[in-house]
Scaffold this active site. Sequence first.
Site, PDB file in Angstrom:
ATOM      1  N   ARG A 144     -24.160  29.859  35.685  1.00 41.06           N
ATOM      2  CA  ARG A 144     -24.796  29.950  36.994  1.00 41.06           C
ATOM      3  C   ARG A 144     -25.894  28.890  37.128  1.00 41.06           C
ATOM      4  O   ARG A 144     -26.651  28.626  36.177  1.00 41.06           O
ATOM      5  CB  ARG A 144     -25.416  31.341  37.140  1.00 41.06           C
ATOM      6  CG  ARG A 144     -26.043  31.642  38.489  1.00 41.06           C
ATOM      7  CD  ARG A 144     -25.011  31.778  39.583  1.00 41.06           C
ATOM      8  NE  ARG A 144     -25.521  32.419  40.784  1.00 41.06           N
ATOM      9  CZ  ARG A 144     -24.853  32.411  41.936  1.00 41.06           C
ATOM     10  NH1 ARG A 144     -23.676  31.802  42.051  1.00 41.06           N
ATOM     11  NH2 ARG A 144     -25.336  33.028  42.988  1.00 41.06           N
ATOM     12  N   THR A 435     -15.921  28.581  47.170  1.00 38.62           N
ATOM     13  CA  THR A 435     -15.670  29.069  45.816  1.00 38.62           C
ATOM     14  C   THR A 435     -14.167  29.099  45.510  1.00 38.62           C
ATOM     15  O   THR A 435     -13.330  28.962  46.388  1.00 38.62           O
ATOM     16  CB  THR A 435     -16.294  30.467  45.628  1.00 38.62           C
ATOM     17  OG1 THR A 435     -17.633  30.440  46.045  1.00 38.62           O
ATOM     18  CG2 THR A 435     -16.229  30.948  44.215  1.00 38.62           C
ATOM     19  N   THR A 453     -17.926  27.858  41.639  1.00 43.16           N
ATOM     20  CA  THR A 453     -18.401  27.655  43.018  1.00 43.16           C
ATOM     21  C   THR A 453     -19.324  26.453  43.148  1.00 43.16           C
ATOM     22  O   THR A 453     -19.944  26.015  42.164  1.00 43.16           O
ATOM     23  CB  THR A 453     -19.164  28.925  43.486  1.00 43.16           C
ATOM     24  OG1 THR A 453     -19.482  28.815  44.870  1.00 43.16           O
ATOM     25  CG2 THR A 453     -20.443  29.138  42.700  1.00 43.16           C
ATOM     26  N   GLU A 474     -26.423  26.408  45.928  1.00 41.00           N
ATOM     27  CA  GLU A 474     -26.396  27.782  45.418  1.00 41.00           C
ATOM     28  C   GLU A 474     -27.696  28.533  45.630  1.00 41.00           C
ATOM     29  O   GLU A 474     -27.714  29.762  45.694  1.00 41.00           O
ATOM     30  CB  GLU A 474     -26.088  27.751  43.912  1.00 41.00           C
ATOM     31  CG  GLU A 474     -25.306  28.946  43.417  1.00 41.00           C
ATOM     32  CD  GLU A 474     -23.887  28.924  43.931  1.00 41.00           C
ATOM     33  OE1 GLU A 474     -23.442  29.949  44.445  1.00 41.00           O
ATOM     34  OE2 GLU A 474     -23.221  27.872  43.836  1.00 41.00           O
ATOM     35  N   ASP A 477     -28.431  31.480  47.847  1.00 41.83           N
ATOM     36  CA  ASP A 477     -28.117  32.867  47.472  1.00 41.83           C
ATOM     37  C   ASP A 477     -29.378  33.655  47.131  1.00 41.83           C
ATOM     38  O   ASP A 477     -29.327  34.870  46.961  1.00 41.83           O
ATOM     39  CB  ASP A 477     -27.161  32.903  46.268  1.00 41.83           C
ATOM     40  CG  ASP A 477     -25.712  32.684  46.678  1.00 41.83           C
ATOM     41  OD1 ASP A 477     -25.438  32.554  47.881  1.00 41.83           O
ATOM     42  OD2 ASP A 477     -24.847  32.642  45.782  1.00 41.83           O
ATOM     43  N   SER A 497     -22.240  37.222  44.113  1.00 35.90           N
ATOM     44  CA  SER A 497     -21.240  38.262  44.361  1.00 35.90           C
ATOM     45  C   SER A 497     -19.943  37.978  43.609  1.00 35.90           C
ATOM     46  O   SER A 497     -18.979  38.752  43.726  1.00 35.90           O
ATOM     47  CB  SER A 497     -20.918  38.331  45.859  1.00 35.90           C
ATOM     48  OG  SER A 497     -22.067  38.645  46.593  1.00 35.90           O
ATOM     49  N   GLY A 518     -18.005  34.618  49.193  1.00 36.87           N
ATOM     50  CA  GLY A 518     -19.366  35.128  49.366  1.00 36.87           C
ATOM     51  C   GLY A 518     -19.397  36.638  49.145  1.00 36.87           C
ATOM     52  O   GLY A 518     -18.790  37.165  48.228  1.00 36.87           O
TER      53      GLY A 518
HETATM   54  N1  GLU Z   1     -22.482  31.588  46.118  1.00 44.15           N
HETATM   55  C1  GLU Z   1     -21.666  32.752  46.268  1.00 44.15           C
HETATM   56  C2  GLU Z   1     -21.898  33.743  45.146  1.00 44.15           C
HETATM   57  O1  GLU Z   1     -22.251  33.348  44.072  1.00 44.15           O
HETATM   58  C3  GLU Z   1     -20.229  32.412  46.320  1.00 44.15           C
HETATM   59  C4  GLU Z   1     -19.948  31.578  47.506  1.00 44.15           C
HETATM   60  C5  GLU Z   1     -18.747  31.969  48.276  1.00 44.15           C
HETATM   61  O2  GLU Z   1     -17.771  32.421  47.667  1.00 44.15           O
HETATM   62  O3  GLU Z   1     -18.740  31.801  49.507  1.00 44.15           O
HETATM   63  O4  GLU Z   1     -21.718  34.897  45.360  1.00 44.15           O
END
Ligand code: GLU
Length: 641
Positions: A144, A435, A453, A474, A477, A497, A518
């Site tokens: 991450r 992602t 992602t 990122e 988030d 997520s 997301g």
């Molecule tokens: N940044 C999102 C996450 O880590 C994922 C992005 C997406 O799938 O749109 O949950």
Amino acid sequence: MTRDTDPNATGRRAARRTEPSRVDRRAFLGALGATAGVLGGSAIAGATGDGRSGAGVPGVDCDRPQFACGRQVTAADGMVSSVDPIASGVAANVLREGGNAVDAAVALQYVLTVTQPHASGIGGGGFMVVYDADADEVSVVDSRERAPHGATPDMFLDENGEPIPFDERIQLGKAVGVPGTVMGLETALELHGSRPRQRLIRPAIDLARNGFAVDAVFAEQIAENWEKFNDAAREAYSDASGRPLEAGDTHVNPDLADTLERIKCGGAAAFYEGPIAADLAETVRGAGGSMTVDDLAAYDVTLDEPVRAAWRDLELVGQPLPSSGPTTVAYILRVLEQLGIERYDLRSPEKYHLFAEATSLAWADRNEYMGDPEFVDAPVDGLLSDDYLAERAAQVRVDDTLADYGAEECVDPGVPPGVDGSRGVAAAEEGYGSTTHFSVVDADGNAVSYTSTIEQLMGSGMMVPGRGFMLNNELTDFDAEPGGPNQVEPWKRPLSSMSPIIAFRDGVPEFTVGSPGGWTIITSVAQTLLHRYVYDLEPLAALSEPTVFTTDCPPIMWEDGVPAGAREATERFGQVWEDDPSDDFGNVQVIEVGADELIGAADPTRDGLAVGLDRGGECGHGEHETRGHRESAANGRGRTD
Ligand code: GLU
């Protein structure tokens, strides 16, 4: 997994043969010897398999002429499922050459950096869940992105103390996290790989240098994100006359080929130190961020203990915090188990109602308690405890709602064991649809479930000039407003997520699953598991069944196919729905380890493909392989044939 770092000449020859210049996606599979999504083990021609288009699978209704409508493929000796036929083909070829699931996953992610730069890449991060059959262990490589050391809790507030609008936030240098993907891939390879990086990265380099055909999704993302792009991205994603690339055009990215060459020779250090790191930090700072070369040099992955949750007769094993995903998926499914959801039909009002209520309960707790575990002491055991979930499930009524959604009330968080007071909420906004998720299972029973992602589609829109890769955004988030468990802090990871999960039965991997999207990742993955295991749909049908999405607050978002009658009936219980369906949520990729075969399925909502490997050559699924699997499954150690 056993290691074999000695490159062999046969593999090299095979790799060269499979790398035509300017690659057409499906023609590429033909060059690999694939028929209907299955690679033959011993012969280029004569591969067998029963790949079926999505339209042919019961319950799968496909109306997407631009795509292959997904595939459900069976094979004996290996399976890859990803959003990109080229990447799936490359990964299956790694398996055919004797590489293991992690080798294949590493090659696959490097290819996606080239062929699907809108969804993931070396400028982003991700979570790789690995089952090592030799060790009989699950490990999690957590790559991450982190906030730079110069990040501050109020960095997404304007001069009046108000959150900078989301649409603006996503393009700021401050939104770019220190990327983790290269370190994640290199670490996974070091821990579990059997093939040298130099070989695994080569298909990606060749694709970047020789070019490939832009597909419909990539072209759409170039068009939709044109305004967001910096000059380097515009130049890379246009033709010589400056026209944005369209579907069918050839895309070459020599800068990215050079970057990957440097990583090929120098490993992670080539990315995190030296000229690439300097250019990356300069690009971010030039856009108002604080990232320095020291932040990049300091980056490392964590090796996390997976979150584990019993559900029915399975154990769900996945990425723990800083992803809220698998914990929340398990929470929802376990509440539904308490509610006896199986009593209600697949498309009944009660099924949608109970799913939405369970999701709302889970969401309230997610927002209240979850954040990066290096900064926040989240009560995960308490949240997933039987007593607490029974208490939460007992609040749900089959003909009433938890809150007055018509009056825009939201569901309250509970107080799980291990908590003595509120942590404060400030939920981050999220887009839907970026992602990528892919899964690999090899003949030895090793399995990878990897969600990767750059956050928004095309990330921040910034390409590092001269380096050819997109930078994530990122850090959006994080909550823009300070105070909650997911506030920005230096070197913290934003709450995710993403939900890479492997479901185990009797200690053996049975089902790998994950998705982009997301917030909707959580509900897409939960509903895929629900549809597969409670409603007994085939894997492709399970991931194609129309889904719903909600948070702790109304309204419910829904995909086309959720019946109007069911929606109207739940309105009488108090549910509030969006007027119109949303674009498809997520893009789920699964592999099921069946008793006699591996089943791969790729989501029809993009042009993904599952590719299997049969070593039986012209004999297809031979008796030997089948018997070997039964024996190995019986002794609880997965596939050893
Ligand atoms: N940044 C999102 C996450 O880590 C994922 C992005 C997406 O799938 O749109 O949950």
